[in-house]
Design an enzyme around this catalytic site. Structure first.
Site, mmCIF file in Angstrom:
data_model
loop_
_atom_site.group_PDB
_atom_site.id
_atom_site.type_symbol
_atom_site.label_atom_id
_atom_site.label_comp_id
_atom_site.label_asym_id
_atom_site.label_seq_id
_atom_site.Cartn_x
_atom_site.Cartn_y
_atom_site.Cartn_z
ATOM 1 N N ASP A 38 0.949 -1.120 -0.074
ATOM 2 C CA ASP A 38 -0.138 -0.126 -0.016
ATOM 3 C C ASP A 38 0.936 1.163 -0.029
ATOM 4 O O ASP A 38 1.927 1.363 0.629
ATOM 5 C CB ASP A 38 -0.968 0.014 1.429
ATOM 6 C CG ASP A 38 -1.901 1.025 1.416
ATOM 7 O OD1 ASP A 38 -2.650 1.055 0.397
ATOM 8 O OD2 ASP A 38 -1.707 1.890 2.323
ATOM 9 N N GLU B 251 2.037 -0.563 -4.915
ATOM 10 C CA GLU B 251 0.820 0.747 -5.416
ATOM 11 C C GLU B 251 1.980 1.826 -5.522
ATOM 12 O O GLU B 251 2.427 2.388 -4.537
ATOM 13 C CB GLU B 251 -0.079 0.990 -4.335
ATOM 14 C CG GLU B 251 -0.994 2.115 -4.674
ATOM 15 C CD GLU B 251 -1.936 2.459 -3.680
ATOM 16 O OE1 GLU B 251 -3.127 3.128 -3.994
ATOM 17 O OE2 GLU B 251 -1.833 2.267 -2.317
#
Length: 669
Positions: free
Chosen positions: A215, A284
């Site tokens: 993330d 990401e």
């Protein structure tokens, strides 16, 4: 060097399984609720593994299931090595991992390394300067202005334009929060923090997890001197350009130290993995191609992350030219064999692809074919395979914490109009429960229906934290007071005994579940969205040309010589040549010598004239149609004697996969 590179790719081919995989993202809260409390859970996921296996996906990525106050629905972690009770137990997780592996599938966990929840014990210890955690987060006294007021140490802003420095009354210092105020950033410049987080990664690898989705990975390290970000005239950041809110984010995003950490993390994961079981990291990363490439490192000598999401696919425009350009960029920046793009249209933070295509079924099938046949790793979002679209949950009823930031700035009407396209200011709308059946109330998401006594705490609310709780004083522990809400669902109270309250799903199921947008309705229909996805996924798994073959774009002139048919001109590109809506490419596998051609007609509407596709000029040997999104182009698998067709009428928008027949005959003989 040629010899070494080819031998390394063949010897590591089994080890590089992740280059050939397909990923399916599960949002656990919304996938399947086994116990009827309105919240999806791990036993629910286990019960649907056969469906996913049959669909043809290999790798499952789960959004976070760790302990969390759920203020950002699991992306605010309060304990990395325990499981949120609403999702299940550690035993359930072990069973799930085993059940996935028993089906020859893989499982990837979501790892949030940048920040924790402010309810994490580490943060509480850091606030109170105890247990050697004083410097585990990024703290600063701030600066005193001329009039004696305290203010943040620099001008940094959060990822959403919100303030990044939060003053903590107990510690009387500011802490840095790059995302939301209850998600304090960990301090990776403290060696104990890095060691602890690598330990967390190892803990889950030891449980059998096959990899991690990382993330907002590119935010982990910030400028050590906390220098101001310089001014720029850009308001809104995007996936490709992180500058925004009038700042060039040179000191807070894509820092060289984070890129170095990507290589360190890859080395750590690779050395923990046996040859038999290689794992992968998918990042990401927001930024330009050069940033993404930096995070991927210099494989095979100095590799960084194995994969990164290509968010250019998210911001697509439905034109052949748009895709031709980004495909050329991908091939230029991420060449085979050492780089593999991840092809993604939707996730839990962005508006669903179906919404962005106004529910146009023909266009959605074209997009599915593109995703499953390009060189790269397709990554789907749950429900995409049945054509799930955005819900329209009003800001006032939303549970997404970012509504608190954007809901005040953007009128609901403007947001609902779709003018802001991919921008999601209420992520609840793309997170509604998976639609399994046509049941209007819960779409088969809840496998059993619970009744609750009135006066008992509504189970959904029990799992939501009441409000921001004050930090505990020295030696105190924080107890979460459940929110007593008996007003919820009062319509369902049975007046006779005043007792039964029916539990609703945590978010309302989209109404279109009753109108065919569900698994049950589409399972047996060969033209349904689900059947198209299943066929494509199974083709991709079975055909080496698709999952590992080389990639070559075709010249549109080769595909069609037709320059007449003015009526099918593509309005957007302001040209009267139908070729402008054509895109085609060849996939070739050198080992099996298998050759496939994928051809697209990106016409904006189905009313224009079809384009005549010249089969003989695409390839000098007979081709057969293996797959078509348009039922008018029958799947033709020729016998040798049969006369091959020279051209096919391709109506728009549509896609088809053609295969070299001679190769088939060789295989069979």
């Amino acid at each position: 060097s040629m010899a070494s590179s080819s031998s390394s790719s063949s010897s590591s081919s089994h080890n590089d399984w992740w280059r050939e995989t397909t990923i399916y993202q599960i949002y656990p809260r919304s996938f399947c609720d086994s116990d009827g409390d309105g919240i999806g859970d791990i036993p629910g996921i286990i019960s649907k593994l056969d469906y996913l296996k049959d669909l043809g996906v290999e790798t499952l990525w789960l959004s976070p299931i760790y302990s969390s106050p759920q203020e950002d629905h699991g992306y605010d972690i309060s304990d990395y090595t325990s499981i949120a009770p609403e999702y299940g137990t550690m035993q359930d997780v072990r069973e799930m991992i085993k059940a996935v592996h028993d089906r020859n599938m893989k499982i990837v966990f979501d790892m949030v390394m940048n920040h924790t929840s402010d309810q994490h014990q580490w943060f509480q210890d850091s606030v109170h300067r105890r247990n050697d955690k004083e410097d585990w987060y990024i703290w600063h006294d701030g600066v005193v202005t001329d009039d004696g007021k305290k203010q943040a140490p620099n001008n940094w802003r959060g990822m959403l334009g919100n303030k990044a420095w939060i003053y903590h009354e107990v510690r009387q210092q500011y802490y840095l929060a790059s995302f939301l105020s209850f998600q304090p950033d960990l301090n990776y410049r403290h060696s104990a923090v890095k060691k602890e987080m690598l330990g967390v990664v190892k803990f889950w690898m030891d449980q059998g997890v096959d990899g991690f989705r990382l993330d907002i990975f590119n935010v982990i390290y910030k400028d050590a001197q906390l220098r101001d970000n310089p001014f720029c005239w850009k308001l809104a950041p995007s996936h490709e350009d992180t500058d925004g809110y009038f700042q060039k984010k040179i000191h807070t995003i894509n820092h060289p130290d984070t890129i170095a950490f990507a290589k360190e993390l890859r080395h750590f994961v690779d050395t923990q993995s046996s040859i038999r079981k290689s794992r992968f990291l998918v990042g990401e990363i927001m930024g330009q191609h050069r940033h993404l490439k930096a995070f991927l490192g210099e494989p095979p000598i100095h590799p960084g992350l194995n994969l990164c999401f290509m968010f250019q696919m998210v911001n697509f425009q439905f034109h052949a030219n748009y895709f031709k350009n980004i495909i050329q960029e991908f091939e230029h920046f991420y060449p085979a064999p050492h780089y593999t793009p991840v092809l993604v249209y939707s996730n839990h933070d962005i508006r669903r692809m179906v919404f962005r295509l106004n529910g146009n079924v023909a266009k959605i099938k074209v997009m599915a074919t593109l995703q499953m046949t390009l060189r790269g790793v397709p990554c789907m979002y749950y429900g995409e395979e049945i054509g799930m679209t955005e819900s329209t949950i009003p800001f006032s009823k939303g549970q997404d914490p970012i509504i608190q930031i954007f809901g005040k700035m953007v009128p609901q009407v403007l947001y609902d109009s779709g003018l802001l396209n991919g921008v999601s200011m209420n992520r609840d709308n793309c997170r509604t429960p998976m639609q399994w059946t046509s049941d209007e109330r819960h779409g088969g998401f809840m496998q059993q229906q619970k009744q609750q006594q009135q006066g008992s705490i509504s189970s959904n609310n029990e799992k939501k934290r009441n409000a921001k709780l004050p930090a505990a004083g020295e030696g105190e522990t924080i107890l979460f007071e459940p929110l007593l809400d008996v007003t919820q669902n009062t319509d369902d109270i049975d007046d006779d005994d005043g007792a039964a309250l029916v539990v609703e799903p945590w978010l309302p199921v989209n109404k279109d579940t009753a109108h065919g947008v569900n698994v049950e309705a589409q399972m047996e229909d060969e033209h349904s969205m689900l059947s198209i996805y299943r066929t494509l996924l199974q083709l991709r798994r079975a055909e080496p040309a698709l999952f590992r073959g080389s990639f070559t774009l075709l010249d549109p002139k080769l595909i069609s010589s037709s320059t007449t048919s003015i009526s099918s001109w593509c309005r957007i590109s302001k040209c009267c040549c139908p070729r402008k809506s054509l895109l085609g490419y060849e996939r070739w596998d050198s080992v099996t010598n298998q050759r496939m051609f994928v051809v697209f007609n990106f016409a904006q509407s189905s009313s224009g004239s079809p384009i005549s596709v010249d089969m003989s000029s695409i390839y000098d040997r007979p081709l057969s149609i293996l797959f078509s999104t348009d039922a008018r182009n029958k799947i033709i698998l020729y016998d040798d004697e049969e006369e091959k067709e020279d051209s096919i009428q391709m109506h728009g928008p549509s896609a088809m996969i053609l295969r070299d027949i001679c190769n088939l005959e060789k295989k069979e003989s």
